[in-house]
Design a protein around this motif. Sequence first.
Motif, mmCIF file in Angstrom:
data_model
loop_
_atom_site.group_PDB
_atom_site.id
_atom_site.type_symbol
_atom_site.label_atom_id
_atom_site.label_comp_id
_atom_site.label_asym_id
_atom_site.label_seq_id
_atom_site.Cartn_x
_atom_site.Cartn_y
_atom_site.Cartn_z
ATOM 1 N N LEU A 60 0.822 -1.209 0.000
ATOM 2 C CA LEU A 60 0.000 0.000 0.000
ATOM 3 C C LEU A 60 0.859 1.263 0.000
ATOM 4 O O LEU A 60 0.486 2.273 -0.597
ATOM 5 C CB LEU A 60 -0.931 0.002 1.210
ATOM 6 C CG LEU A 60 -2.230 -0.803 1.099
ATOM 7 C CD1 LEU A 60 -3.015 -0.688 2.393
ATOM 8 C CD2 LEU A 60 -3.073 -0.337 -0.077
ATOM 9 N N GLU A 61 1.998 1.213 0.668
ATOM 10 C CA GLU A 61 2.864 2.389 0.765
ATOM 11 C C GLU A 61 3.415 2.823 -0.599
ATOM 12 O O GLU A 61 3.698 4.004 -0.806
ATOM 13 C CB GLU A 61 4.021 2.115 1.724
ATOM 14 C CG GLU A 61 3.610 1.972 3.183
ATOM 15 C CD GLU A 61 3.074 3.255 3.769
ATOM 16 O OE1 GLU A 61 3.392 4.341 3.236
ATOM 17 O OE2 GLU A 61 2.319 3.182 4.758
ATOM 18 N N VAL A 62 3.564 1.861 -1.528
ATOM 19 C CA VAL A 62 4.131 2.220 -2.836
ATOM 20 C C VAL A 62 3.055 2.381 -3.905
ATOM 21 O O VAL A 62 3.349 2.824 -5.021
ATOM 22 C CB VAL A 62 5.177 1.177 -3.297
ATOM 23 C CG1 VAL A 62 6.321 1.102 -2.307
ATOM 24 C CG2 VAL A 62 4.561 -0.191 -3.520
ATOM 25 N N LEU A 63 1.808 2.048 -3.590
ATOM 26 C CA LEU A 63 0.723 2.163 -4.548
ATOM 27 C C LEU A 63 0.266 3.613 -4.665
ATOM 28 O O LEU A 63 0.136 4.314 -3.671
ATOM 29 C CB LEU A 63 -0.454 1.294 -4.074
ATOM 30 C CG LEU A 63 -1.682 1.191 -4.982
ATOM 31 C CD1 LEU A 63 -1.326 0.565 -6.320
ATOM 32 C CD2 LEU A 63 -2.767 0.368 -4.287
ATOM 33 N N LYS A 64 0.023 4.072 -5.882
ATOM 34 C CA LYS A 64 -0.396 5.461 -6.075
ATOM 35 C C LYS A 64 -1.785 5.682 -5.471
ATOM 36 O O LYS A 64 -2.595 4.736 -5.363
ATOM 37 C CB LYS A 64 -0.416 5.801 -7.564
ATOM 38 C CG LYS A 64 -1.600 5.212 -8.328
ATOM 39 C CD LYS A 64 -1.631 5.678 -9.779
ATOM 40 C CE LYS A 64 -2.930 5.204 -10.476
ATOM 41 N NZ LYS A 64 -2.967 5.615 -11.903
ATOM 42 N N PRO A 65 -2.133 6.909 -5.055
ATOM 43 C CA PRO A 65 -3.498 7.193 -4.600
ATOM 44 C C PRO A 65 -4.489 6.821 -5.702
ATOM 45 O O PRO A 65 -4.284 7.127 -6.885
ATOM 46 C CB PRO A 65 -3.478 8.702 -4.348
ATOM 47 C CG PRO A 65 -2.040 9.001 -4.045
ATOM 48 C CD PRO A 65 -1.242 8.076 -4.922
ATOM 49 N N GLY A 66 -5.545 6.124 -5.293
ATOM 50 C CA GLY A 66 -6.519 5.680 -6.274
ATOM 51 C C GLY A 66 -6.139 4.387 -6.969
ATOM 52 O O GLY A 66 -6.885 3.894 -7.819
ATOM 53 N N LYS B 239 -6.419 6.206 6.362
ATOM 54 C CA LYS B 239 -5.443 6.450 5.292
ATOM 55 C C LYS B 239 -5.891 5.762 4.001
ATOM 56 O O LYS B 239 -5.716 6.300 2.904
ATOM 57 C CB LYS B 239 -4.067 5.933 5.722
ATOM 58 C CG LYS B 239 -2.960 6.234 4.739
ATOM 59 C CD LYS B 239 -1.617 5.782 5.287
ATOM 60 C CE LYS B 239 -0.499 6.100 4.314
ATOM 61 N NZ LYS B 239 0.824 5.656 4.839
ATOM 62 N N PHE B 240 -6.517 4.590 4.146
ATOM 63 C CA PHE B 240 -6.953 3.836 2.976
ATOM 64 C C PHE B 240 -8.061 4.584 2.235
ATOM 65 O O PHE B 240 -8.009 4.746 1.014
ATOM 66 C CB PHE B 240 -7.444 2.448 3.406
ATOM 67 C CG PHE B 240 -7.773 1.533 2.260
ATOM 68 C CD1 PHE B 240 -6.799 0.752 1.671
ATOM 69 C CD2 PHE B 240 -9.069 1.451 1.771
ATOM 70 C CE1 PHE B 240 -7.094 -0.091 0.614
ATOM 71 C CE2 PHE B 240 -9.383 0.617 0.713
ATOM 72 C CZ PHE B 240 -8.384 -0.158 0.138
ATOM 73 N N PHE B 241 -9.083 5.063 2.981
ATOM 74 C CA PHE B 241 -10.177 5.701 2.238
ATOM 75 C C PHE B 241 -9.816 7.110 1.784
ATOM 76 O O PHE B 241 -10.312 7.572 0.758
ATOM 77 C CB PHE B 241 -11.514 5.639 2.994
ATOM 78 C CG PHE B 241 -11.648 6.426 4.258
ATOM 79 C CD1 PHE B 241 -11.719 7.814 4.263
ATOM 80 C CD2 PHE B 241 -11.779 5.752 5.481
ATOM 81 C CE1 PHE B 241 -11.895 8.517 5.439
ATOM 82 C CE2 PHE B 241 -11.958 6.457 6.661
ATOM 83 C CZ PHE B 241 -12.012 7.838 6.648
ATOM 84 N N TYR B 242 -8.917 7.788 2.507
ATOM 85 C CA TYR B 242 -8.454 9.085 2.010
ATOM 86 C C TYR B 242 -7.640 8.913 0.728
ATOM 87 O O TYR B 242 -7.678 9.760 -0.164
ATOM 88 C CB TYR B 242 -7.613 9.806 3.068
ATOM 89 C CG TYR B 242 -8.416 10.761 3.917
ATOM 90 C CD1 TYR B 242 -8.948 11.931 3.382
ATOM 91 C CD2 TYR B 242 -8.644 10.502 5.265
ATOM 92 C CE1 TYR B 242 -9.691 12.801 4.151
ATOM 93 C CE2 TYR B 242 -9.381 11.373 6.059
ATOM 94 C CZ TYR B 242 -9.908 12.517 5.495
ATOM 95 O OH TYR B 242 -10.657 13.382 6.256
#
Length: 341
Positions: free
Chosen positions: A248-254, A274-277
């Motif tokens: 998750l830390e390296v995945l782009k937003p969205g 943090k996940f839903f934001y």
Amino acid sequence: MAFFIYRWERVKQVKAFVIESGELRLKEMEEPKAKRGEVVVALCTAGLNRRDLGLPKRWGNKPEALIIGSDGAGVIESVGEGVKDFKVGDEVIINPALRWYDNSAAPPKGFDILGMPDHGTFAEKIALSAEQVEKKPAHLSWEEAGSLALAGLTGFRALFTKGGTLAGDTLFIPGAGGGVATYLIQYAKNIGARVIVTSQSEEKRKRALELGADRAIDSNSDWEKELADETIDLVIDSVGRATFNRSLEVLKPGGRIVIFGATTEDNVDFNLRKFFYGQYQLFGSTMGSREELRNLLLHIEKFDMHPIVDRVFELEEAQQAFDYLAEGKQFGKVVLKINSY
């Protein structure tokens, strides 16, 4: 006085690798017969999967012998009444996704995976519904064909149906050596996506790059630092707790993350706010439908793609094959050679 002569015929047997009373062993089993709507396949090869390693515990100490194994390829030896699409002599692969025919958001009721509770492919012959076999692609060797369906279908659904991967996307795969990962790399590169993988093994990182991956980083490195110059559109993860939050830390937003397994612990804690934001999208995936398998076969024929086979063992060496797979040192698939071809 009348006399009757009874002719006794020995029940024909086939060699199989089974779980019986909690133990794995080679055993003679009754030769299968094709019932209505079924075919008997004389298996040339059968592929091992990590699923097989957990079956002895799941089957427990039941005294009934269960033939395990989900993947396989061979030649149709006999057909039952009502079978029209196949004939004796056809070369086929086994579809281990039982009773899942059309693509759907989730498997239908009645879906199961071949090899428990049904008898599986680690045997000289198998009888199963004609709905569960497909013509073997001519360009594949028997070793490649026998190890194709479970991992290949799992990867195909995760990448395309769930992940929605398109040309130009960047895919991140934690773990480079498993069978599904080797399919994912090839599928993604075939359509023009970028692929980044991880592995603790320098040799596996090298092999992944040779297979087509664009980057291969050490699993123990700082992923955020290593990939600061990358935009990760999609993560496909089967490791579980050990990698989920790092992914998750390296995945782009969205961005999208698809989970199809958990070789480490099943339960994962993560920051929900943090996940839903971040507007991340999380998908679960497992196996796939016959419709997707047929699309997979078209894909590998179009791109002349070959599954990666790491090692081949004889059926009599099935226990050694299990032990080797459990070590996790393979790059690609581990295969049993059964009947001559």
